[in-house]
Design a protein around this motif. Structure first.
Motif, PDB file in Angstrom:
ATOM      1  N   LEU A  95       1.036  -4.275  29.243  1.00  0.00           N
ATOM      2  CA  LEU A  95       1.983  -3.177  29.435  1.00  0.00           C
ATOM      3  C   LEU A  95       1.673  -1.993  28.541  1.00  0.00           C
ATOM      4  CD1 LEU A  95       5.302  -5.236  29.493  1.00  0.00           C
ATOM      5  CD2 LEU A  95       3.977  -4.446  31.451  1.00  0.00           C
ATOM      6  N   ALA A  96       1.670  -0.805  29.122  1.00  0.00           N
ATOM      7  CA  ALA A  96       1.583   0.411  28.319  1.00  0.00           C
ATOM      8  C   ALA A  96       2.961   0.680  27.713  1.00  0.00           C
ATOM      9  CB  ALA A  96       1.149   1.592  29.190  1.00  0.00           C
ATOM     10  N   GLY A  97       3.015   1.304  26.552  1.00  0.00           N
ATOM     11  CA  GLY A  97       4.293   1.555  25.906  1.00  0.00           C
ATOM     12  C   GLY A  97       4.841   0.289  25.280  1.00  0.00           C
ATOM     13  N   ASN A  98       6.166   0.278  25.053  1.00  0.00           N
ATOM     14  CA  ASN A  98       6.767  -0.877  24.378  1.00  0.00           C
ATOM     15  C   ASN A  98       7.609  -1.745  25.300  1.00  0.00           C
ATOM     16  OD1 ASN A  98       9.001   0.704  24.790  1.00  0.00           O
ATOM     17  ND2 ASN A  98       9.735   0.627  22.675  1.00  0.00           N
ATOM     18  N   GLY A  99       7.569  -1.483  26.586  1.00  0.00           N
ATOM     19  CA  GLY A  99       8.291  -2.322  27.538  1.00  0.00           C
ATOM     20  C   GLY A  99       9.786  -2.117  27.546  1.00  0.00           C
ATOM     21  N   GLU A 100      10.260  -0.976  27.038  1.00  0.00           N
ATOM     22  CA  GLU A 100      11.706  -0.748  26.946  1.00  0.00           C
ATOM     23  C   GLU A 100      12.377  -0.648  28.316  1.00  0.00           C
ATOM     24  OE1 GLU A 100      11.361   4.119  26.378  1.00  0.00           O
ATOM     25  OE2 GLU A 100      12.317   2.872  24.857  1.00  0.00           O
ATOM     26  N   SER A 101      11.579  -0.366  29.354  1.00  0.00           N
ATOM     27  CA  SER A 101      12.155  -0.242  30.691  1.00  0.00           C
ATOM     28  C   SER A 101      12.292  -1.589  31.401  1.00  0.00           C
ATOM     29  CB  SER A 101      11.293   0.695  31.552  1.00  0.00           C
ATOM     30  OG  SER A 101       9.987   0.162  31.728  1.00  0.00           O
ATOM     31  N   LEU A 102      11.776  -2.640  30.795  1.00  0.00           N
ATOM     32  CA  LEU A 102      11.818  -3.952  31.436  1.00  0.00           C
ATOM     33  C   LEU A 102      13.185  -4.614  31.280  1.00  0.00           C
ATOM     34  CD1 LEU A 102       8.376  -5.538  30.473  1.00  0.00           C
ATOM     35  CD2 LEU A 102       8.974  -4.294  32.535  1.00  0.00           C
ATOM     36  N   ASN A 103      13.616  -5.269  32.353  1.00  0.00           N
ATOM     37  CA  ASN A 103      14.835  -6.069  32.326  1.00  0.00           C
ATOM     38  C   ASN A 103      14.567  -7.354  33.099  1.00  0.00           C
ATOM     39  OD1 ASN A 103      14.884  -5.301  35.041  1.00  0.00           O
ATOM     40  ND2 ASN A 103      16.281  -3.593  34.641  1.00  0.00           N
ATOM     41  N   SER A 104      15.590  -8.139  33.309  1.00  0.00           N
ATOM     42  CA  SER A 104      15.396  -9.421  33.986  1.00  0.00           C
ATOM     43  C   SER A 104      14.877  -9.237  35.403  1.00  0.00           C
ATOM     44  CB  SER A 104      16.703 -10.212  34.003  1.00  0.00           C
ATOM     45  OG  SER A 104      17.729  -9.476  34.651  1.00  0.00           O
ATOM     46  N   GLU A 105      15.320  -8.170  36.085  1.00  0.00           N
ATOM     47  CA  GLU A 105      14.838  -7.919  37.440  1.00  0.00           C
ATOM     48  C   GLU A 105      13.355  -7.577  37.436  1.00  0.00           C
ATOM     49  OE1 GLU A 105      17.569  -6.579  36.152  1.00  0.00           O
ATOM     50  OE2 GLU A 105      19.100  -7.635  37.323  1.00  0.00           O
ATOM     51  N   ALA A 106      12.926  -6.794  36.442  1.00  0.00           N
ATOM     52  CA  ALA A 106      11.514  -6.419  36.346  1.00  0.00           C
ATOM     53  C   ALA A 106      10.650  -7.642  36.046  1.00  0.00           C
ATOM     54  CB  ALA A 106      11.325  -5.354  35.262  1.00  0.00           C
ATOM     55  N   ILE A 107      11.139  -8.512  35.171  1.00  0.00           N
ATOM     56  CA  ILE A 107      10.395  -9.737  34.851  1.00  0.00           C
ATOM     57  C   ILE A 107      10.266 -10.610  36.090  1.00  0.00           C
ATOM     58  CG2 ILE A 107      10.415 -11.866  33.519  1.00  0.00           C
ATOM     59  CD1 ILE A 107       9.741  -9.485  31.822  1.00  0.00           C
ATOM     60  N   THR A 108      11.351 -10.686  36.872  1.00  0.00           N
ATOM     61  CA  THR A 108      11.305 -11.456  38.115  1.00  0.00           C
ATOM     62  C   THR A 108      10.286 -10.880  39.078  1.00  0.00           C
ATOM     63  OG1 THR A 108      13.629 -12.108  37.908  1.00  0.00           O
ATOM     64  CG2 THR A 108      12.648 -12.235  40.104  1.00  0.00           C
ATOM     65  N   SER A 109      10.228  -9.542  39.158  1.00  0.00           N
ATOM     66  CA  SER A 109       9.260  -8.877  40.035  1.00  0.00           C
ATOM     67  C   SER A 109       7.831  -9.160  39.588  1.00  0.00           C
ATOM     68  CB  SER A 109       9.507  -7.371  40.052  1.00  0.00           C
ATOM     69  OG  SER A 109       8.545  -6.701  40.843  1.00  0.00           O
ATOM     70  N   ILE A 110       7.604  -9.136  38.280  1.00  0.00           N
ATOM     71  CA  ILE A 110       6.276  -9.438  37.737  1.00  0.00           C
ATOM     72  C   ILE A 110       5.869 -10.865  38.101  1.00  0.00           C
ATOM     73  CG2 ILE A 110       5.028  -9.842  35.574  1.00  0.00           C
ATOM     74  CD1 ILE A 110       6.572  -7.440  34.416  1.00  0.00           C
ATOM     75  N   LYS A 111       6.803 -11.781  37.995  1.00  0.00           N
ATOM     76  CA  LYS A 111       6.529 -13.170  38.368  1.00  0.00           C
ATOM     77  C   LYS A 111       6.206 -13.267  39.858  1.00  0.00           C
ATOM     78  CE  LYS A 111       8.672 -17.674  38.946  1.00  0.00           C
ATOM     79  NZ  LYS A 111       9.923 -18.451  38.917  1.00  0.00           N
ATOM     80  N   GLU A 112       7.007 -12.595  40.685  1.00  0.00           N
ATOM     81  CA  GLU A 112       6.809 -12.667  42.137  1.00  0.00           C
ATOM     82  C   GLU A 112       5.476 -12.077  42.560  1.00  0.00           C
ATOM     83  OE1 GLU A 112      10.269 -10.725  43.588  1.00  0.00           O
ATOM     84  OE2 GLU A 112      11.535 -12.541  43.487  1.00  0.00           O
ATOM     85  N   GLN A 113       4.972 -11.114  41.809  1.00  0.00           N
ATOM     86  CA  GLN A 113       3.680 -10.531  42.118  1.00  0.00           C
ATOM     87  C   GLN A 113       2.547 -11.517  41.813  1.00  0.00           C
ATOM     88  OE1 GLN A 113       3.111  -7.825  43.709  1.00  0.00           O
ATOM     89  NE2 GLN A 113       5.172  -6.978  43.716  1.00  0.00           N
ATOM     90  N   GLY A 114       2.833 -12.523  40.992  1.00  0.00           N
ATOM     91  CA  GLY A 114       1.831 -13.555  40.711  1.00  0.00           C
ATOM     92  C   GLY A 114       1.300 -13.571  39.292  1.00  0.00           C
ATOM     93  N   PHE A 115       1.913 -12.810  38.384  1.00  0.00           N
ATOM     94  CA  PHE A 115       1.450 -12.788  36.996  1.00  0.00           C
ATOM     95  C   PHE A 115       2.063 -13.940  36.212  1.00  0.00           C
ATOM     96  CE2 PHE A 115       0.957  -8.372  38.352  1.00  0.00           C
ATOM     97  CZ  PHE A 115      -0.341  -8.127  37.945  1.00  0.00           C
ATOM     98  N   ASN A 116       1.270 -14.484  35.282  1.00  0.00           N
ATOM     99  CA  ASN A 116       1.715 -15.612  34.480  1.00  0.00           C
ATOM    100  C   ASN A 116       2.198 -15.210  33.093  1.00  0.00           C
ATOM    101  OD1 ASN A 116      -1.123 -16.793  35.973  1.00  0.00           O
ATOM    102  ND2 ASN A 116       0.823 -17.797  36.439  1.00  0.00           N
ATOM    103  N   TYR A 117       1.708 -14.068  32.569  1.00  0.00           N
ATOM    104  CA  TYR A 117       2.131 -13.639  31.241  1.00  0.00           C
ATOM    105  C   TYR A 117       2.039 -12.124  31.101  1.00  0.00           C
ATOM    106  CZ  TYR A 117      -2.837 -13.111  29.938  1.00  0.00           C
ATOM    107  OH  TYR A 117      -4.162 -12.722  29.879  1.00  0.00           O
ATOM    108  N   ILE A 118       2.757 -11.590  30.109  1.00  0.00           N
ATOM    109  CA  ILE A 118       2.701 -10.166  29.791  1.00  0.00           C
ATOM    110  C   ILE A 118       2.425 -10.012  28.299  1.00  0.00           C
ATOM    111  CG2 ILE A 118       4.250  -9.432  31.653  1.00  0.00           C
ATOM    112  CD1 ILE A 118       6.515  -9.327  29.615  1.00  0.00           C
ATOM    113  N   THR A 119       1.852  -8.877  27.916  1.00  0.00           N
ATOM    114  CA  THR A 119       1.630  -8.582  26.503  1.00  0.00           C
ATOM    115  C   THR A 119       2.714  -7.631  26.016  1.00  0.00           C
ATOM    116  OG1 THR A 119       0.198  -6.664  26.922  1.00  0.00           O
ATOM    117  CG2 THR A 119      -0.868  -8.828  26.809  1.00  0.00           C
ATOM    118  N   LEU A 120       3.167  -7.844  24.786  1.00  0.00           N
ATOM    119  CA  LEU A 120       4.232  -7.031  24.207  1.00  0.00           C
ATOM    120  C   LEU A 120       3.848  -6.595  22.796  1.00  0.00           C
ATOM    121  CD1 LEU A 120       7.304  -9.258  25.149  1.00  0.00           C
ATOM    122  CD2 LEU A 120       6.597  -7.149  26.303  1.00  0.00           C
TER     123      LEU A 120
END
Length: 270
Positions: A95-120
């Motif tokens: 992720l670019a930036g600090n991920g301040e725009s992420l919420n539970s819905e965004a995490i769910t979307s990331i999972k649904e796209q097929g990603f297993n992990y994110i960097t913070l």
């Protein structure tokens, strides 16, 4: 889910090849190597993900600005292509930036796209660590150089701050942002001692970034740095990326084969 744990441990295991048939898709033979190789793509072109896997990458890492949902969806085609080649491939999102725009819905979307992990980064919102790890695992980025500089001058406060990471829930691994001007192979014993002060304080498996032109001295130094995975940024040229992955894979395979490798500091921290 523990996909990152699988990434680290499977790299150290030899895997025989299998042909297409009733048991599933064909899989190439894989030699055990001292650390998992993850290729990071600043930009993505058609076929680049599969090409990196064919060259010997163990995992893939894609970049996203954390806001553009259309750009996230556009990565889906490459993820599908990667999984069609290797069904159990581990896929990450940087992720670019600090991920301040992420919420539970965004995490769910990331999972649904097929990603297993994110960097913070360290300044990411703390609530992201509380998101269900079974959905998307979290990798925290440590700016190692900024920590080591005070340590060299006798200020141990960064050490005591970083060691508290081990007490936080929701962290699957760390990415050590080891910003050095000289090649790994030229690091001194003192450099390694300062580094391991930081590394030893965090009881998590670790990635470290590497350049595309490592030699044997570089990889031997990586062994002393006690990491479980390396992140190689893809070159603009697909052919160059493949050459770099193959060369790095060969060096890590040789390092694993050396006498005493089973007791090497590449062992998992947890």
């Amino acid at each position: 889910m523990a996909k990152l744990h699988d990434l680290f441990t499977q790299a150290r295991r030899a895997r025989s090849g299998s042909g297409m048939g009733f048991l599933g898709k064909s899989r190439a033979e894989s030699k055990a190597h001292a650390a998992a190789i993850v290729v990071e793509f600043p930009t993505v072109s058609a076929g680049s993900a599969e090409a990196a896997l064919k060259a010997g990458a163990d995992g893939l890492l894609f970049q996203w600005n954390g806001k553009d949902s259309a750009a996230l969806s556009a990565l889906k085609q490459e993820l599908d292509a990667a999984r069609s080649y290797q069904e159990d491939i581990v896929l990450g999102l940087h992720l670019a930036g600090n991920g301040e725009s992420l919420n539970s819905e965004a995490i769910t979307s990331i999972k649904e796209q097929g990603f297993n992990y994110i960097t913070l980064p360290l300044n990411a919102p703390a609530h992201l660590l509380a998101q269900e790890s079974k959905d998307v695992e979290k990798v925290v980025i440590l700016p190692v150089q900024n920590i080591m500089s005070p340590l060299r001058s006798g200020d141990v406060s960064p050490y005591f701050t970083i060691r508290n990471l081990s007490g936080l829930d929701g962290i699957a691994a760390i990415l050590l942002d080891f910003d050095i001007e000289k090649p790994f192979g030229s690091l001194s014993i003192e450099d390694i001692l300062h580094y391991n002060t930081v590394r030893g304080s965090v009881q998590h498996p670790a990635f470290i970034r590497v350049g595309g032109r490592l030699n044997e001295n570089d990889t031997r130094t990586l062994k002393a740095l006690n990491v479980q995975g390396v992140v190689l940024e893809a070159d603009k040229s697909l052919e160059t990326t493949q050459e770099q992955v193959k060369a790095l894979r060969a060096l890590l395979e040789k390092l694993h084969e050396e006498k005493g490798d089973s007791s090497s500091p590449f062992s998992l921290q947890r």
